[in-house]
Design a protein around this motif. Structure first.
Motif, PDB file in Angstrom:
ATOM      1  N   ALA A  70       0.868  -1.185   0.000  1.00 23.71           N
ATOM      2  CA  ALA A  70       0.000   0.000   0.000  1.00 23.71           C
ATOM      3  C   ALA A  70       0.904   1.234   0.000  1.00 23.71           C
ATOM      4  CB  ALA A  70      -0.913  -0.013   1.224  1.00 23.71           C
ATOM      5  N   ASP A  91      -0.482  -1.181  -4.393  1.00 24.31           N
ATOM      6  CA  ASP A  91      -1.820  -0.602  -4.257  1.00 24.31           C
ATOM      7  C   ASP A  91      -1.613   0.904  -4.267  1.00 24.31           C
ATOM      8  OD1 ASP A  91      -3.635   0.928  -2.668  1.00 24.31           O
ATOM      9  OD2 ASP A  91      -3.650  -0.490  -1.013  1.00 24.31           O
ATOM     10  N   HIS A 114      -6.756   2.173  -6.201  1.00 24.37           N
ATOM     11  CA  HIS A 114      -7.805   2.336  -5.206  1.00 24.37           C
ATOM     12  C   HIS A 114      -8.288   3.777  -5.183  1.00 24.37           C
ATOM     13  CE1 HIS A 114      -8.536  -0.994  -2.454  1.00 24.37           C
ATOM     14  NE2 HIS A 114      -7.292  -1.399  -2.633  1.00 24.37           N
ATOM     15  N   ARG A 161     -15.075  -3.068  -4.113  1.00 22.56           N
ATOM     16  CA  ARG A 161     -14.823  -2.941  -2.676  1.00 22.56           C
ATOM     17  C   ARG A 161     -16.143  -2.945  -1.924  1.00 22.56           C
ATOM     18  NH1 ARG A 161     -10.823   1.168   0.547  1.00 22.56           N
ATOM     19  NH2 ARG A 161     -11.536   0.614   2.634  1.00 22.56           N
ATOM     20  N   HIS A 211     -11.351  -3.971   3.232  1.00 22.66           N
ATOM     21  CA  HIS A 211     -10.239  -3.486   4.071  1.00 22.66           C
ATOM     22  C   HIS A 211     -10.881  -2.970   5.343  1.00 22.66           C
ATOM     23  CE1 HIS A 211      -6.571  -1.390   5.269  1.00 22.66           C
ATOM     24  NE2 HIS A 211      -7.323  -0.315   5.487  1.00 22.66           N
ATOM     25  N   SER A 214      -6.686   0.070   9.976  1.00 20.48           N
ATOM     26  CA  SER A 214      -5.233   0.107   9.989  1.00 20.48           C
ATOM     27  C   SER A 214      -4.718   0.033  11.418  1.00 20.48           C
ATOM     28  CB  SER A 214      -4.807   1.427   9.336  1.00 20.48           C
ATOM     29  OG  SER A 214      -3.462   1.400   8.965  1.00 20.48           O
ATOM     30  N   GLN A 215      -3.465  -0.428  11.563  1.00 19.39           N
ATOM     31  CA  GLN A 215      -2.837  -0.628  12.878  1.00 19.39           C
ATOM     32  C   GLN A 215      -3.718  -1.560  13.735  1.00 19.39           C
ATOM     33  OE1 GLN A 215      -0.007  -0.409  13.858  1.00 19.39           O
ATOM     34  NE2 GLN A 215       0.250   0.127  15.968  1.00 19.39           N
ATOM     35  N   GLY A 251      -5.298  -4.473   3.880  1.00 17.18           N
ATOM     36  CA  GLY A 251      -4.077  -4.424   4.706  1.00 17.18           C
ATOM     37  C   GLY A 251      -4.468  -4.113   6.133  1.00 17.18           C
ATOM     38  N   GLY A 252      -3.600  -3.392   6.825  1.00 16.39           N
ATOM     39  CA  GLY A 252      -3.973  -2.934   8.169  1.00 16.39           C
ATOM     40  C   GLY A 252      -3.214  -3.570   9.310  1.00 16.39           C
ATOM     41  N   GLU A 294      -2.836  -6.292   1.254  1.00 18.75           N
ATOM     42  CA  GLU A 294      -2.296  -4.968   0.944  1.00 18.75           C
ATOM     43  C   GLU A 294      -1.600  -4.327   2.141  1.00 18.75           C
ATOM     44  OE1 GLU A 294      -5.961  -3.583  -1.977  1.00 18.75           O
ATOM     45  OE2 GLU A 294      -6.050  -3.077   0.138  1.00 18.75           O
ATOM     46  N   PRO A 295      -0.531  -4.915   2.641  1.00 21.41           N
ATOM     47  CA  PRO A 295       0.117  -4.284   3.787  1.00 21.41           C
ATOM     48  C   PRO A 295       0.857  -3.006   3.396  1.00 21.41           C
ATOM     49  CG  PRO A 295       1.411  -6.152   3.011  1.00 21.41           C
ATOM     50  CD  PRO A 295       0.148  -6.144   2.195  1.00 21.41           C
ATOM     51  N   GLY A 296       0.749  -2.001   4.232  1.00 24.44           N
ATOM     52  CA  GLY A 296       1.485  -0.747   4.011  1.00 24.44           C
ATOM     53  C   GLY A 296       2.408  -0.501   5.189  1.00 24.44           C
ATOM     54  N   ARG A 297       1.798  -0.123   6.312  1.00 23.26           N
ATOM     55  CA  ARG A 297       2.553   0.218   7.516  1.00 23.26           C
ATOM     56  C   ARG A 297       3.535  -0.882   7.926  1.00 23.26           C
ATOM     57  NH1 ARG A 297       0.165   3.496  11.447  1.00 23.26           N
ATOM     58  NH2 ARG A 297      -1.833   2.926  10.543  1.00 23.26           N
ATOM     59  N   ARG A 334       1.646  12.457  12.692  1.00 31.19           N
ATOM     60  CA  ARG A 334       0.829  11.444  13.370  1.00 31.19           C
ATOM     61  C   ARG A 334       0.527  11.769  14.837  1.00 31.19           C
ATOM     62  NH1 ARG A 334       1.652   6.736  13.976  1.00 31.19           N
ATOM     63  NH2 ARG A 334      -0.386   5.935  13.368  1.00 31.19           N
ATOM     64  N   TYR A 338      -3.340  11.823  15.331  1.00 33.24           N
ATOM     65  CA  TYR A 338      -3.954  10.634  15.960  1.00 33.24           C
ATOM     66  C   TYR A 338      -3.532  10.440  17.409  1.00 33.24           C
ATOM     67  CZ  TYR A 338      -3.793   9.460  10.940  1.00 33.24           C
ATOM     68  OH  TYR A 338      -3.859   9.485   9.572  1.00 33.24           O
ATOM     69  N   TYR A 395       3.636   6.505   6.772  1.00 30.46           N
ATOM     70  CA  TYR A 395       2.723   7.628   7.002  1.00 30.46           C
ATOM     71  C   TYR A 395       3.399   8.822   7.680  1.00 30.46           C
ATOM     72  CZ  TYR A 395      -0.621   3.984   5.852  1.00 30.46           C
ATOM     73  OH  TYR A 395      -1.292   2.964   5.217  1.00 30.46           O
TER      74      TYR A 395
HETATM   75  N1  LLP Z   1      -5.570  -1.062   1.725  1.00 30.40           N
HETATM   76  C1  LLP Z   1      -6.438  -0.051   1.816  1.00 30.40           C
HETATM   77  C2  LLP Z   1      -7.640  -0.081   1.006  1.00 30.40           C
HETATM   78  C3  LLP Z   1      -6.190   1.002   2.703  1.00 30.40           C
HETATM   79  O1  LLP Z   1      -7.059   1.994   2.795  1.00 30.40           O
HETATM   80  C4  LLP Z   1      -5.026   0.985   3.489  1.00 30.40           C
HETATM   81  C5  LLP Z   1      -4.732   2.085   4.413  1.00 30.40           C
HETATM   82  C6  LLP Z   1      -4.140  -0.080   3.342  1.00 30.40           C
HETATM   83  C7  LLP Z   1      -4.447  -1.103   2.453  1.00 30.40           C
HETATM   84  C8  LLP Z   1      -2.859  -0.178   4.108  1.00 30.40           C
HETATM   85  O2  LLP Z   1      -3.083  -0.238   5.476  1.00 30.40           O
HETATM   86  P1  LLP Z   1      -1.830  -0.484   6.445  1.00 30.40           P
HETATM   87  O3  LLP Z   1      -1.310  -1.865   6.156  1.00 30.40           O
HETATM   88  O4  LLP Z   1      -0.824   0.543   6.109  1.00 30.40           O
HETATM   89  O5  LLP Z   1      -2.383  -0.310   7.791  1.00 30.40           O
HETATM   90  N2  LLP Z   1      -2.555   7.656   7.923  1.00 30.40           N
HETATM   91  C9  LLP Z   1      -2.936   6.645   8.892  1.00 30.40           C
HETATM   92  C10 LLP Z   1      -3.192   5.320   8.238  1.00 30.40           C
HETATM   93  C11 LLP Z   1      -4.253   5.394   7.188  1.00 30.40           C
HETATM   94  C12 LLP Z   1      -4.451   4.093   6.499  1.00 30.40           C
HETATM   95  C13 LLP Z   1      -5.283   4.279   5.290  1.00 30.40           C
HETATM   96  N3  LLP Z   1      -5.488   3.098   4.530  1.00 30.40           N
HETATM   97  C14 LLP Z   1      -1.845   6.533   9.949  1.00 30.40           C
HETATM   98  O6  LLP Z   1      -0.860   7.253   9.879  1.00 30.40           O
HETATM   99  O7  LLP Z   1      -1.987   5.743  10.888  1.00 30.40           O
END
Ligand code: LLP
Length: 462
Positions: A70, A91, A114, A161, A211, A214-215, A251-252, A294-297, A334, A338, A395
């Protein structure tokens, strides 16, 4: 006191014989001497090892799968290149992220677009981004998007979605899978969406996406979401004769920012999700779709450390000790957004005997610009010390701003004692690059250049 093995450290972090923090076998004191501060430091080893952990777990528990990064967590050409080498797709959520992928010829067929309000231009870009293996795909979020895709008329593979209505424990702003969400179709709208897509002819429907946020530290919400989504697969198969080939569970997955965070390890997450999906597939008698995550963080968060220089310190009489650093809410929004918590240590003397509680303040003109509240740092912390804040890879840069017209920090990728710039520090010229001075104001600017007195300046302006 900080020790050698803390869960929020990047994988290659070490405390060396000088009591300095080292990442990628590079002493961070020397790194800052060379590149200045604030400095985003990215540990290549952490990113690659995390990617391999995902790939290995997927290979073991669900080989027919594709992890996609992501990119909103950290959008940079160098990071995309690493993801491609590690067998990840992407993504993306905007023309800018898509363009970054295109700029390094990221394999088009592994890119998924997305967004809850994609523009026609963005959708067009996705439709036209192709390689020999196929084209970029889109995750359809709403009815408007279906109409736009139909107008574009070019073939594209798409997932829909849905909002599964699963609650999970995370900050309200980053929850997405509950029913009152701006993202995705409610289950009641799904059939209308499918019918509209079928009438569009150019959209090839390949699966559903969910999805949940997150976190996230729990695995059960993913299992619940998988059930809800796969129940729709059976229903849709029976009603429309469509057999989906892809399943995207988003992800998340959470990470350690502090010791009290409790994310499950990646292998465990994948094992549980894969096992659940497989048993649901057999319960519903469905063919195995390609599983996308879809991992990002969790891919880049812990790989990042931000190093700041300590400037002024202020002891409020009978109150807090404020330690100010040369960055803050613009390079890490952040905490103010948050109330996110971080851990930190001094880079130039990691292990110390005496610590006291202080509050690390940013340099930005806003009282809320506090990076770390009530954190233990060496009691004699002073101007010139270097402070590392951990888990800033996700982020932080991607949500950074130029508040107070401060340039964004540089980012260096460290590995095996080498450091390479992957993001240049913004210069003064960069900061005014997009300013336009209308010609009728130029004479004021000329006057300013001639250093007119305050008095005559005021006369001119009023
Ligand atoms: N897929 C979709 C559809 C998403 O909306 C997101 C994150 C991810 C994957 C990736 O999620 P992750 O694996 O990174 O948790 N700005 C915030 C986080 C917003 C996440 C938005 N969507 C923060 O700094 O905590």
């Amino acid at each position: 006191m900080i020790s050698n093995t803390l869960p929020y450290y990047p994988n290659s972090a070490k405390i060396n014989s000088k009591n300095h923090l080292e990442i990628g076998d590079y002493d961070l004191v020397e790194l800052v001497e060379r590149f200045g501060s604030p400095l985003y430091v990215l540990d290549e080893q952490t990113i690659r090892e995390t990617a391999r952990e995902y790939k290995k777990a997927l290979a073991d528990f669900y080989p027919n799968s594709l992890p996609i990064f992501a990119t909103k967590a950290l959008c940079l050409q160098a990071v995309f290149a690493i993801m491609a080498q590690e067998g990840f797709g992407l993504d993306v959520v905007s023309a800018g992220e898509l363009y970054t992928a295109q700029s390094i010829q990221f394999p088009a067929d592994q890119v998924f677009l997305h967004g809850n309000n994609k523009s026609k231009e963005e959708l067009q870009m996705a439709c036209e981004y192709r390689n020999n293996e196929g084209g970029a795909k889109t995750i359809i979020d709403n009815f408007h998007e279906i109409k736009l895709l139909a107008e574009i008329g070019k073939p594209i593979d798409a997932l829909i979605r849905i909002t599964p209505g699963v609650e999970c424990h995370t900050h309200d702003y980053i929850k997405t899978g509950h029913l009152d969400s701006k993202f995705g179709f409610d289950l009641e709208q799904l059939d209308s969406a499918i019918e509209l897509i079928q009438s569009a002819k150019n959209i090839n429907l390949i699966g559903l996406h969910s999805h949940i946020g997150s976190q996230i530290f729990e695995i059960t919400p993913y299992q619940d979401a998988a059930r809800i989504v796969l129940e729709q697969y059976v229903r849709i198969k029976e009603k429309y004769g469509i057999e989906f080939t892809h399943l995207n569970l988003g992800g998340g997955f959470g990470i350690h920012y502090t010791e009290s965070d409790d994310p499950p390890n990646i292998r465990e997450v994948i094992k549980q999700i894969a096992t659940t999906v497989k048993s649901l597939l057999s319960e519903f008698n469905l063919k195995e779709p390609t599983l996308i995550l879809e991992p990002g963080r969790s891919m880049v968060g812990r790989a990042g450390v931000t190093v700041y220089s300590v400037g002024s310190t202020k002891q409020v009489p009978e109150g807090r000790l404020y330690v100010a650093v040369d960055g803050g809410m613009a390079d890490n929004p952040r905490p103010i957004t948050y109330q996110a918590k971080y851990q930190a240590c001094l880079v130039n003397r990691v292990l110390v005997d005496e610590e006291s509680v202080c509050t690390v303040a940013g340099r930005y003109c806003e009282s809320g610009d506090i990076l770390l509240k009530d954190i233990n740092l060496p009691s004699d912390i002073k101007q010139g010390d270097l402070l590392a804040v951990f888990s800033t890879g996700a982020y932080n840069y991607s949500m950074s701003s130029n508040y107070n017209r401060v340039g964004k920090p540089m980012m260096v990728l460290v590995s095996n004692g080498e450091a390479e710039i992957v993001l240049r520090r913004e210069s003064m010229e960069d900061l005014i690059r997009n300013d336009v001075l209308p010609s009728r104001l130029i004479d004021i600017s000329e006057s300013a250049k001639n250093q007119i007195s305050q008095k005559s300046w005021k006369e001119k302006v009023h």
